[in-house]
Design an enzyme around this catalytic site. Structure first.
Site, PDB file in Angstrom:
ATOM      1  N   GLU A   1       0.844  -1.200   0.000  1.00 58.87           N
ATOM      2  CA  GLU A   1       0.000   0.000   0.000  1.00 58.87           C
ATOM      3  C   GLU A   1       0.881   1.253   0.000  1.00 58.87           C
ATOM      4  OE1 GLU A   1      -2.138   2.946   0.048  1.00 58.87           O
ATOM      5  OE2 GLU A   1      -1.205   2.785   2.012  1.00 58.87           O
TER       6      GLU A   1
ATOM      7  N   TYR B   1      -6.228   6.163   5.455  1.00 57.49           N
ATOM      8  CA  TYR B   1      -6.391   5.347   4.252  1.00 57.49           C
ATOM      9  C   TYR B   1      -5.642   4.014   4.391  1.00 57.49           C
ATOM     10  CZ  TYR B   1      -6.296   3.679  -0.501  1.00 57.49           C
ATOM     11  OH  TYR B   1      -6.427   2.875  -1.601  1.00 57.49           O
TER      12      TYR B   1
ATOM     13  N   ASP C   1      -9.708   6.289  -2.376  1.00 58.94           N
ATOM     14  CA  ASP C   1      -8.578   6.930  -3.063  1.00 58.94           C
ATOM     15  C   ASP C   1      -9.121   7.620  -4.317  1.00 58.94           C
ATOM     16  OD1 ASP C   1      -9.150   4.902  -4.812  1.00 58.94           O
ATOM     17  OD2 ASP C   1      -7.164   3.985  -4.772  1.00 58.94           O
TER      18      ASP C   1
END
Ligand code: SF4
Length: 283
Positions: free
Chosen positions: A44, A127, A145
């Site tokens: 990520e 996030y 996102d």
């Protein structure tokens, strides 16, 4: 900005269509084969502002060299820098190591298992925490996102540039949290991202192949092209800098015999090593 949400909330059949599509169309990535908080976290962070074509070989190399959070916590600056070469934004790598050091020192090497606990890890924001807890622990935290903002804006037929603002993002996050599939939250998040990357692309979306076309308001109203408008551009500032080159050797000495002054930069180009930079004074 008002999000027209009724068609998404009135029936959740579209979520099954989305998940079925994801099951047969998802791309094979190493982090999808061995699902773990460590690999999900690394991939990520690597994928932030870097394309998957660049990330894939670097990810495999990174995991081979640093297979555990302990190895990451102990890695030298030099090795970390070489493993991060080509990915850019080196501060991300340093944050990962700081996070690993926190997990080893404060949690005995055990990964946090809740959203709130992940937020305490240095360098981890909402996030990243949502990605990890939804995929690895099955918690219903929606990941929003740029791809997901675009898909949600189209599903709700929102053609306001406000979707890119903080308040717009907040509204989209709220809606995404309401519609996330409670039994497969990690797959739902990945399916939304995959839909944005493969079908509901920024340019030339493939609406004919879209598994959620039946609930897409932008498609129904034929406003897909303008939905959402482009993200407002960031303002750029121009910097003029001198590089200060100080060496120990004489001018006649061969370059490789000299010792040069270098500094680890703060602020602009933060974390990189190079000649000291001095702003050009106004004249
Ligand atoms: Fe995107 Fe088209 Fe699907 Fe709507 S129908 S979500 S615009 S691909």
């Amino acid at each position: 900005m008002v999000l027209e949400q009724s068609q998404l909330l009135s029936s959740m059949v579209w979520r099954s269509s989305l998940l079925n599509w994801y099951d047969t169309n998802k791309r094979e990535f190493p982090w999808r084969i061995n699902v773990s908080p460590y690999q999900t976290w690394i991939c990520e962070v690597m994928s932030q502002q870097t394309t998957l074509v660049v990330v894939l070989p670097r990810f495999n190399e990174f995991i081979k060299k640093l297979p555990t959070v302990h190895a990451l916590a102990d890695v030298s600056d030099e090795t970390l820098r070489s493993l991060w070469a080509g990915l850019g934004y080196y501060a991300r790598a340093r944050n990962l190591r700081s996070g690993a050091q926190y997990i080893v020192a404060q949690l005995g090497g055990a990964f946090p298992q809740t959203f709130e606990e992940w937020l305490k890890v240095p360098g981890v924001g909402p996030y990243t925490a949502s990605v990890i807890v939804s995929i690895c622990y099955g918690l219903p935290k929606a990941c929003v996102d740029g791809n997901v903002i675009r898909v949600m804006a189209r599903l709700t037929g929102t053609s306001s540039a406000e979707v890119w603002s903080e308040s717009g993002r907040f509204q989209i996050q709220n809606l995404a949290d309401r519609v996330i599939d409670q039994s497969r939250p990690g797959d739902f998040n990945q399916a939304m991202m995959e839909l944005g990357a493969l079908i509901c692309r920024k340019q030339t979306p493939d609406c004919a192949s879209c598994p959620v076309q039946s609930v897409c308001r932008a498609n129904k109203l034929q406003i897909v092209e303008s939905c959402p408008p482009n993200k407002p551009r960031k303002e750029f500032i121009q910097l003029q800098l001198f590089a200060l080159i100080l060496s120990s050797g004489s001018e006649s000495a061969r370059l490789c015999e000299n010792i040069f002054l270098a500094e680890r930069r703060q602020g602009f180009l933060s974390g990189t090593l190079g000649f000291p930079l001095i702003p050009v004074p106004d004249v």
